[in-house]
Scaffold this motif. Structure first.
Motif, short mmCIF file in Angstrom:
data_model
loop_
_atom_site.label_atom_id
_atom_site.label_comp_id
_atom_site.label_asym_id
_atom_site.label_seq_id
_atom_site.Cartn_x
_atom_site.Cartn_y
_atom_site.Cartn_z
N ILE A 26 0.50 -10.88 -5.76
CA ILE A 26 -0.29 -10.86 -4.53
C ILE A 26 -0.67 -12.29 -4.15
O ILE A 26 -1.26 -13.02 -4.96
CB ILE A 26 -1.56 -10.00 -4.72
N ILE A 28 -2.68 -14.66 -1.28
CA ILE A 28 -3.71 -14.61 -0.25
C ILE A 28 -3.97 -16.03 0.24
O ILE A 28 -4.16 -16.95 -0.56
CB ILE A 28 -5.02 -14.01 -0.80
N THR A 36 -9.25 -13.08 7.49
CA THR A 36 -8.16 -12.32 6.89
C THR A 36 -8.70 -11.01 6.33
O THR A 36 -9.64 -11.01 5.55
CB THR A 36 -7.49 -13.13 5.75
N LEU A 38 -8.39 -7.76 4.01
CA LEU A 38 -7.74 -7.22 2.82
C LEU A 38 -7.91 -5.70 2.86
O LEU A 38 -9.02 -5.19 2.72
CB LEU A 38 -8.38 -7.81 1.56
N LYS A 46 -8.11 -3.70 -4.18
CA LYS A 46 -8.84 -4.66 -3.35
C LYS A 46 -9.98 -5.31 -4.12
O LYS A 46 -10.10 -6.55 -4.18
CB LYS A 46 -9.39 -3.99 -2.09
N ASP A 198 -5.40 -11.94 10.69
CA ASP A 198 -4.25 -11.45 9.95
C ASP A 198 -4.70 -10.49 8.86
O ASP A 198 -5.91 -10.32 8.63
CB ASP A 198 -3.40 -12.60 9.38
N ILE A 200 -3.70 -8.35 4.95
CA ILE A 200 -2.92 -8.13 3.73
C ILE A 200 -3.13 -6.67 3.34
O ILE A 200 -4.27 -6.27 3.03
CB ILE A 200 -3.37 -9.06 2.59
N VAL A 207 1.47 -5.91 -2.61
CA VAL A 207 1.43 -6.11 -1.16
C VAL A 207 2.56 -5.31 -0.52
O VAL A 207 3.72 -5.42 -0.91
CB VAL A 207 1.59 -7.61 -0.81
N SER A 210 2.03 -7.94 5.22
CA SER A 210 1.04 -8.98 5.48
C SER A 210 1.40 -9.71 6.77
O SER A 210 2.55 -9.67 7.22
CB SER A 210 0.96 -9.97 4.32
N ILE A 216 2.59 -6.47 10.94
CA ILE A 216 2.34 -5.19 10.27
C ILE A 216 3.08 -4.06 10.99
O ILE A 216 3.70 -3.19 10.37
CB ILE A 216 0.83 -4.88 10.22
#
Length: 235
Positions: A26, A28, A36, A38, A46, A198, A200, A207, A210, A216
């Motif tokens: 993952i 980030i 961002t 999550l 998460k 954005d 994730i 993931v 992203s 997406i």
């Protein structure tokens, strides 16, 4: 590291004991002035990812790099944490002392946050007497008080009424305006779609997509789909 990147995280694998990884591969990246999101279903990893970033996992093969002027960050947990014997104002004062804030600056900002979240009347009350929403407001106030480079926020909307949510989003926008970056875990997908730059999406510790909302949608093969639609397909 790119000068616009305030937080770069690369998780090879991580979990709560060696040999049983909950997260795999993952990455980030949180940029200056950006938010961002999550996202993922319950149990996706998460909260485990956030614990890894905070250095709270007993087993983690990962790197965490901060850019910007410092590695100062604020963490706002999903479940409020507080000292039973300290009042709301004393919590704020303690945070100010930890971050070596100027006393006059603290007084001014502390009072402004109390007014913003409509908590002035309970500034000298113990949080044990607060509702869940009021305790969550206290956590947000503690985060905004220290003016960090990066905000790490876990499910901030739980317990907040619509007005408090509006206040939170306004302050978050102000902080992004001065260049702070935000990593936010949330289940409130309609709000996330409106405010995040954005995303994730993780599922089963990996993931699945992203990027921007258009990225997406492309992965989900839903050119006009909402974030909820894409989430439903991908997770």
């Amino acid at each position: 590291m790119d000068s616009n990147v305030l937080l770069e995280v690369a998780i090879q694998e991580a979990g709560y004991e060696p040999g049983i990884a909950k997260l795999h591969n993952i990455n980030i990246s949180v940029k200056r002035g950006k938010l961002t999101g999550l996202l993922g279903p319950n149990g996706a990893g998460k909260s485990t990812a956030l614990k890894g970033i905070l250095g709270l996992l007993p087993f983690a093969k990962m790197t965490v790099d901060y850019g910007g002027a410092s590695d100062k960050y604020a963490y706002v947990p999903e479940h409020p944490v507080f000292y039973e014997t300290l009042t709301l104002w004393e919590h704020l004062s303690l945070a100010a002392a930890v971050y070596d804030m100027d006393e006059n600056e603290f007084e001014e900002l502390g009072r402004a946050l109390l007014e913003k979240f409509r908590m002035t009347e309970v500034r000298d009350h113990l949080p044990e007497s607060f509702s869940k929403g009021m305790r969550q407001k206290m956590m947000l106030m503690l985060g905004f008080l220290v003016k960090p480079d990066v905000y790490i926020v876990d499910e901030p909307f739980i317990g907040l009424d619509p007005r408090a949510t509006k206040d939170f989003l306004e302050l978050l926008e102000e902080e992004r305006g001065r260049g702070a970056g935000v990593l936010m875990s949330t289940h409130v997908l309609d709000t996330a779609e409106k405010i995040c730059d954005d995303f994730i999406l993780i599922s089963a510790g990996k993931v699945v997509a992203s990027g921007t909302i258009d990225d997406i949608r492309e992965v989900a093969s839903l050119p006009e789909g909402s974030l909820f639609d894409c989430f439903d397909v991908l997770t």
